[in-house]
Design a protein around this motif. Sequence first.
Motif, PDB file in Angstrom:
ATOM      1  N   HIS A  48     -12.121  18.287  32.015  1.00 25.23           N
ATOM      2  CA  HIS A  48     -11.135  17.519  32.781  1.00 25.23           C
ATOM      3  C   HIS A  48     -10.529  18.375  33.892  1.00 25.23           C
ATOM      4  N   ILE A  49     -10.267  19.629  33.584  1.00 21.84           N
ATOM      5  CA  ILE A  49      -9.751  20.540  34.616  1.00 21.84           C
ATOM      6  C   ILE A  49     -10.801  20.732  35.704  1.00 21.84           C
ATOM      7  N   LYS A  50     -12.040  20.970  35.291  1.00 23.84           N
ATOM      8  CA  LYS A  50     -13.113  21.163  36.272  1.00 23.84           C
ATOM      9  C   LYS A  50     -13.270  19.949  37.175  1.00 23.84           C
ATOM     10  N   SER A  51     -13.213  18.762  36.583  1.00 28.81           N
ATOM     11  CA  SER A  51     -13.353  17.531  37.369  1.00 28.81           C
ATOM     12  C   SER A  51     -12.260  17.402  38.419  1.00 28.81           C
ATOM     13  N   LYS A  52     -11.020  17.702  38.038  1.00 31.93           N
ATOM     14  CA  LYS A  52      -9.908  17.563  38.981  1.00 31.93           C
ATOM     15  C   LYS A  52      -9.939  18.650  40.037  1.00 31.93           C
ATOM     16  N   VAL A  53     -10.361  19.847  39.685  1.00 34.01           N
ATOM     17  CA  VAL A  53     -10.491  20.910  40.683  1.00 34.01           C
ATOM     18  C   VAL A  53     -11.531  20.512  41.728  1.00 34.01           C
ATOM     19  N   ASP A  54     -12.625  19.898  41.301  1.00 36.62           N
ATOM     20  CA  ASP A  54     -13.635  19.407  42.250  1.00 36.62           C
ATOM     21  C   ASP A  54     -13.042  18.356  43.182  1.00 36.62           C
ATOM     22  N   LYS A  55     -12.198  17.488  42.644  1.00 35.33           N
ATOM     23  CA  LYS A  55     -11.550  16.476  43.479  1.00 35.33           C
ATOM     24  C   LYS A  55     -10.591  17.124  44.480  1.00 35.33           C
ATOM     25  N   PHE A  56      -9.901  18.166  44.040  1.00 33.25           N
ATOM     26  CA  PHE A  56      -8.993  18.870  44.943  1.00 33.25           C
ATOM     27  C   PHE A  56      -9.766  19.468  46.118  1.00 33.25           C
ATOM     28  N   ASP A  57     -10.948  19.998  45.865  1.00 34.93           N
ATOM     29  CA  ASP A  57     -11.766  20.551  46.951  1.00 34.93           C
ATOM     30  C   ASP A  57     -12.135  19.459  47.957  1.00 34.93           C
ATOM     31  N   GLU A  58     -12.435  18.270  47.456  1.00 38.07           N
ATOM     32  CA  GLU A  58     -12.752  17.157  48.351  1.00 38.07           C
ATOM     33  C   GLU A  58     -11.534  16.751  49.179  1.00 38.07           C
ATOM     34  N   ILE A  59     -10.371  16.721  48.549  1.00 38.05           N
ATOM     35  CA  ILE A  59      -9.148  16.351  49.261  1.00 38.05           C
ATOM     36  C   ILE A  59      -8.822  17.382  50.333  1.00 38.05           C
ATOM     37  N   ILE A  60      -9.031  18.656  50.034  1.00 38.80           N
ATOM     38  CA  ILE A  60      -8.785  19.701  51.033  1.00 38.80           C
ATOM     39  C   ILE A  60      -9.679  19.489  52.250  1.00 38.80           C
ATOM     40  N   GLN A  61     -10.938  19.216  52.017  1.00 33.42           N
ATOM     41  CA  GLN A  61     -11.860  18.986  53.130  1.00 33.42           C
ATOM     42  C   GLN A  61     -11.444  17.762  53.949  1.00 33.42           C
ATOM     43  N   LEU A  62     -11.039  16.713  53.246  1.00 32.23           N
ATOM     44  CA  LEU A  62     -10.640  15.487  53.934  1.00 32.23           C
ATOM     45  C   LEU A  62      -9.339  15.675  54.694  1.00 32.23           C
ATOM     46  N   SER A  63      -8.348  16.297  54.082  1.00 32.43           N
ATOM     47  CA  SER A  63      -7.038  16.440  54.715  1.00 32.43           C
ATOM     48  C   SER A  63      -7.096  17.324  55.953  1.00 32.43           C
ATOM     49  N   SER A  64      -8.013  18.281  55.969  1.00 34.59           N
ATOM     50  CA  SER A  64      -8.118  19.167  57.126  1.00 34.59           C
ATOM     51  C   SER A  64      -8.591  18.429  58.380  1.00 34.59           C
ATOM     52  N   LYS A  65      -9.147  17.224  58.186  1.00 39.54           N
ATOM     53  CA  LYS A  65      -9.650  16.437  59.313  1.00 39.54           C
ATOM     54  C   LYS A  65      -8.659  15.350  59.740  1.00 39.54           C
ATOM     55  N   LEU A  66      -7.542  15.228  59.031  1.00 40.07           N
ATOM     56  CA  LEU A  66      -6.599  14.153  59.298  1.00 40.07           C
ATOM     57  C   LEU A  66      -5.385  14.656  60.068  1.00 40.07           C
ATOM     58  N   SER A  67      -4.822  13.774  60.881  1.00 38.63           N
ATOM     59  CA  SER A  67      -3.577  14.083  61.582  1.00 38.63           C
ATOM     60  C   SER A  67      -2.544  12.968  61.407  1.00 38.63           C
ATOM     61  N   ASN A  68      -2.997  11.824  60.898  1.00 34.64           N
ATOM     62  CA  ASN A  68      -2.098  10.693  60.697  1.00 34.64           C
ATOM     63  C   ASN A  68      -1.106  11.019  59.576  1.00 34.64           C
ATOM     64  N   PRO A  69       0.207  11.046  59.886  1.00 34.27           N
ATOM     65  CA  PRO A  69       1.211  11.420  58.868  1.00 34.27           C
ATOM     66  C   PRO A  69       1.187  10.518  57.642  1.00 34.27           C
ATOM     67  N   LEU A  70       0.958   9.222  57.845  1.00 32.37           N
ATOM     68  CA  LEU A  70       0.967   8.286  56.720  1.00 32.37           C
ATOM     69  C   LEU A  70      -0.157   8.593  55.734  1.00 32.37           C
ATOM     70  N   LEU A  71      -1.344   8.893  56.264  1.00 27.79           N
ATOM     71  CA  LEU A  71      -2.468   9.215  55.396  1.00 27.79           C
ATOM     72  C   LEU A  71      -2.236  10.530  54.649  1.00 27.79           C
ATOM     73  N   LEU A  72      -1.687  11.502  55.343  1.00 25.50           N
ATOM     74  CA  LEU A  72      -1.414  12.788  54.701  1.00 25.50           C
ATOM     75  C   LEU A  72      -0.354  12.639  53.606  1.00 25.50           C
ATOM     76  N   GLU A  73       0.668  11.847  53.893  1.00 22.02           N
ATOM     77  CA  GLU A  73       1.722  11.625  52.892  1.00 22.02           C
ATOM     78  C   GLU A  73       1.155  10.937  51.653  1.00 22.02           C
ATOM     79  N   SER A  74       0.225  10.023  51.848  1.00 20.90           N
ATOM     80  CA  SER A  74      -0.327   9.282  50.709  1.00 20.90           C
ATOM     81  C   SER A  74      -1.172  10.165  49.800  1.00 20.90           C
ATOM     82  N   MET A  75      -1.607  11.302  50.299  1.00 26.02           N
ATOM     83  CA  MET A  75      -2.448  12.187  49.498  1.00 26.02           C
ATOM     84  C   MET A  75      -1.650  12.985  48.462  1.00 26.02           C
ATOM     85  N   LEU A  76      -0.387  13.285  48.762  1.00 27.09           N
ATOM     86  CA  LEU A  76       0.385  14.121  47.848  1.00 27.09           C
ATOM     87  C   LEU A  76       0.562  13.470  46.476  1.00 27.09           C
ATOM     88  N   PRO A  77       0.953  12.192  46.383  1.00 27.60           N
ATOM     89  CA  PRO A  77       1.046  11.579  45.052  1.00 27.60           C
ATOM     90  C   PRO A  77      -0.273  11.609  44.282  1.00 27.60           C
TER      91      PRO A  77
END
Length: 354
Positions: A48-77
């Motif tokens: 379960h930890i490994k699965s979520k760490v993999d998801k975090f890596d995907e979110i990091i890649q995605l967030s680095s390409k975003l500039s829209n504040p609303l989309l970035l805010e929605s990622m934190l929850p």
Amino acid sequence: MEEESLNGVDKVFELTVVTGGIDERIVFAEVNMVDRVDLLVNINIVRHIKSKVDKFDEIIQLSSKLSNPLLLESMLPTVISYFDAAILDTIREYVYARSFEIYDFMIEEQNNELLSKINKEELKKVEFKDCLIDQFLKDAEKQGITGKLLKLKKLFKIEFDLGNETWESIVESIARRNCLIHNDLIANTTYFRQAGKKEDNIEPGKRLVISSSYLVEHINFIKKLLLEIKEKIEIQFAQNTNVSVLKNLWDYLFENGYPLIFNNCWKIEGNYIKYIGPKLNDLCDATSPRIICLFTVWMTFFNSYRFPDVKYFADMFYISNEERETYSRKLKTLIDCFEKVSFQNFNVVVYDKI
């Protein structure tokens, strides 16, 4: 709650439950309450930890390409929810694999409030020990992330620091998530109280910012903690392999040994474990119908449709009350194990029916 011993009964438990606003004393006598078969598998417990760490890596890649504040805010929850789920699911995995430890933990705590929360109606539907497990997990679910981490530390008997700068930064990100959900990111007294030492340079009444760099930085803090926990769990339970767990379960089911002695029935080949023991026809002449029943349940699970011999199940019930209880409990343990413990990567090979 009071506990005492009686002849022929392992433990007697007396506790107060609330029914319709009225306290009621109920006495439970549990014979052979705990089946101590260790089903904890090292690769399962960290998945379960490994699965979520993999998801975090995907979110990091995605967030680095975003500039829209609303989309970035929605990622934190989402990030905090994944963090919470990684801990809770790891606790669940442990509880299902080592339920006997949970029984001990809850029973030995003489004044444990969890016992008082068990509803009488629930006790009528399931076994007492199942109620204990359900109540333990319900309590874990209600805990915040800090409470879940403390429970995980106690269960796994591992140490990790919840007082360093990494943890302080994680606490602030949780507080910022709460502020986003409940106060549209406007920094209020609740935020400052929850954020602790990491709320420096933030003015009351001002709107907090969740930028791409903020997300990446705080995701990495969470990853660092989870990977530390994962590493310590892997070290702590390095001996709990697929083979050791299958042996534990096999020895529990067939504790009398011959002709189903584990080392005589299974051959270990790398990551595979192959059944080389006696076939069903030979076993029918060598052991009891109850053992055959348990054996066929095992083989039906691991060999799917190629071993569908379930005709022996009825023999489970044409025995004395004492034997029926023993073998019924073993059968239930086996079925629960198949339901709650992942065997997907066990690489178990059994013979064809013919």
